[in-house]
Scaffold this motif. Structure first.
Motif, PDB file in Angstrom:
ATOM      1  N   VAL A 160     -18.459   5.479 -41.154  1.00  0.00           N
ATOM      2  CA  VAL A 160     -18.228   5.381 -39.709  1.00  0.00           C
ATOM      3  C   VAL A 160     -16.819   5.863 -39.360  1.00  0.00           C
ATOM      4  N   GLU A 161     -15.820   5.448 -40.145  1.00  0.00           N
ATOM      5  CA  GLU A 161     -14.419   5.836 -39.872  1.00  0.00           C
ATOM      6  C   GLU A 161     -14.266   7.351 -39.999  1.00  0.00           C
ATOM      7  N   HIS A 162     -14.901   7.925 -41.008  1.00  0.00           N
ATOM      8  CA  HIS A 162     -14.832   9.373 -41.224  1.00  0.00           C
ATOM      9  C   HIS A 162     -15.475  10.116 -40.049  1.00  0.00           C
ATOM     10  N   LEU A 163     -16.652   9.644 -39.626  1.00  0.00           N
ATOM     11  CA  LEU A 163     -17.369  10.318 -38.538  1.00  0.00           C
ATOM     12  C   LEU A 163     -16.586  10.285 -37.231  1.00  0.00           C
ATOM     13  N   ARG A 164     -15.879   9.189 -36.979  1.00  0.00           N
ATOM     14  CA  ARG A 164     -15.068   9.136 -35.736  1.00  0.00           C
ATOM     15  C   ARG A 164     -14.045  10.265 -35.714  1.00  0.00           C
ATOM     16  N   LYS A 165     -13.441  10.523 -36.861  1.00  0.00           N
ATOM     17  CA  LYS A 165     -12.457  11.619 -36.938  1.00  0.00           C
ATOM     18  C   LYS A 165     -13.154  12.986 -36.820  1.00  0.00           C
TER      19      LYS A 165
ATOM     20  N   ASP B  13     -13.827  13.728 -33.184  1.00  0.00           N
ATOM     21  CA  ASP B  13     -12.598  14.174 -32.493  1.00  0.00           C
ATOM     22  C   ASP B  13     -12.320  15.645 -32.795  1.00  0.00           C
ATOM     23  N   ALA B  14     -12.457  15.991 -34.080  1.00  0.00           N
ATOM     24  CA  ALA B  14     -12.227  17.388 -34.490  1.00  0.00           C
ATOM     25  C   ALA B  14     -13.278  18.311 -33.874  1.00  0.00           C
ATOM     26  N   TYR B  15     -14.504  17.830 -33.792  1.00  0.00           N
ATOM     27  CA  TYR B  15     -15.607  18.622 -33.227  1.00  0.00           C
ATOM     28  C   TYR B  15     -15.324  18.961 -31.761  1.00  0.00           C
ATOM     29  N   LYS B  16     -14.813  17.985 -31.031  1.00  0.00           N
ATOM     30  CA  LYS B  16     -14.540  18.195 -29.599  1.00  0.00           C
ATOM     31  C   LYS B  16     -13.505  19.313 -29.402  1.00  0.00           C
ATOM     32  N   LYS B  17     -12.519  19.349 -30.303  1.00  0.00           N
ATOM     33  CA  LYS B  17     -11.486  20.394 -30.202  1.00  0.00           C
ATOM     34  C   LYS B  17     -12.088  21.776 -30.489  1.00  0.00           C
TER      35      LYS B  17
END
Length: 313
Positions: free
Chosen positions: A196-201, A204-208
């Protein structure tokens, strides 16, 4: 934070007597039943059930069923079931009826912790005599089935792999927005297996990279039940309470109330994160959950739901 916790001055024997009195004779004292059972934890309700059987030689749940009716009965019976048994039974009903209630499979498999999932699988076999994975596979197909089976393994990787965050985000982008057609396997593998912690990051990277949220891409790239399960997983990764706030809103604010979802969420989250769900609900919909329940339900059923809600804020 839970809205229902262990009752401080708990006495299973005297609670069992109060319930017997509430059901004895002509008419039923619904108020006593719902006030008592919504203010005890599930563990305490199991002790009351045992004390009732010891004192009166009767099954408390059967007695409650014979005294209550309609949605209040459904809610009280759900409260009397241990959490893993309740989830296992909901999954069994979703699979075994005519057609499959995919919304139930999606809700439970996307939101339960690995520990809860393992317990549900164990209880399912004990209560229903079959393997949950086999039953789900017999009722689903394709990429949707693959995602459900991965979630059933309850075996996400641990921690954040910083070296993989950017790579995963780029692979998700390449698998969807960047190409004609969609590489569903890539979505399934990353969303089903990373922590879950990895996916949150990763999100964020995906949005950029993509210039939009991952949810938007899933809606563009996938359809049907695969879209449903991937969106639910993403929402639960971001915030489980916000996911359930949305489910509660949808269960009450469309034409007709989806009482099955309403009961399932109120019962299954009351001892986990109902206070957080309430806070998200108010922030997302500018109205307290308590008020929405009052507007959308009625009678003793409404009272019991409001008790489980645990506050008017």
């Amino acid at each position: 934070m839970a809205s229902v916790r262990d009752f401080v001055h708990f006495n299973a024997k005297s609670d069992a007597e109060l319930l017997r009195k509430a059901m004895k004779g002509i008419g039923t004292d619904e108020d006593t039943i719902l006030m008592l059972l919504t203010s005890r934890s599930n563990r305490q309700r199991q002790e009351i059930k045992a004390a009732f059987k010891k004192a009166h030689g009767k099954d408390l749940v059967k007695e409650l069923k014979s005294e209550l009716g309609g949605k209040l009965e459904d809610l009280i019976v759900a409260l009397m079931s241990p959490p893993a048994s309740y989830d296992a039974n909901e999954l069994h009903k979703a699979i075994k009826g005519a057609g499959t209630e995919d919304s139930v499979l999606i809700e439970i498999l996307a939101s339960r912790t690995p520990e809860q999932m393992k317990e549900i699988i164990k209880v399912y076999k004990k209560d229903h005599g079959g393997k949950l994975e086999k039953d789900i596979m017999g009722d689903t197909s394709g990429h949707y089935q693959r995602m459900l089976v991965i979630l059933l393994q309850a075996n996400r990787e641990e921690g954040v792999d910083e070296a993989k965050v950017e790579k995963d985000a780029k692979e998700l982008y390449a698998a969807g927005e960047e190409k004609f057609g969609t590489d569903e396997d890539k979505f399934i593998n990353i969303l089903g297996n990373r922590s879950v912690e990895h996916l949150r990051k990763v999100f964020d990277a995906y949005k950029k990279i993509a210039g939009c949220d991952i949810e938007e891409s899933i809606k563009d790239e996938c359809t049907g039940n695969l879209e449903g399960i991937l969106l639910a997983v993403v929402k639960c990764v971001k915030s489980v309470p916000a996911y359930f706030a949305e489910l509660l809103h949808d269960s009450m604010c469309r034409a007709g109330t989806d009482d099955e979802t309403l009961i399932r969420v109120m019962v299954s989250r009351s001892e986990i994160d109902m206070v957080d769900i309430r806070a998200h609900f108010k922030r997302m919909y500018q109205q307290p959950l308590y008020t929405t329940i009052q507007e959308d339900t009625g009678g003793d059923y409404e009272k019991a739901l409001c008790y489980l809600c645990g506050g008017k804020d």
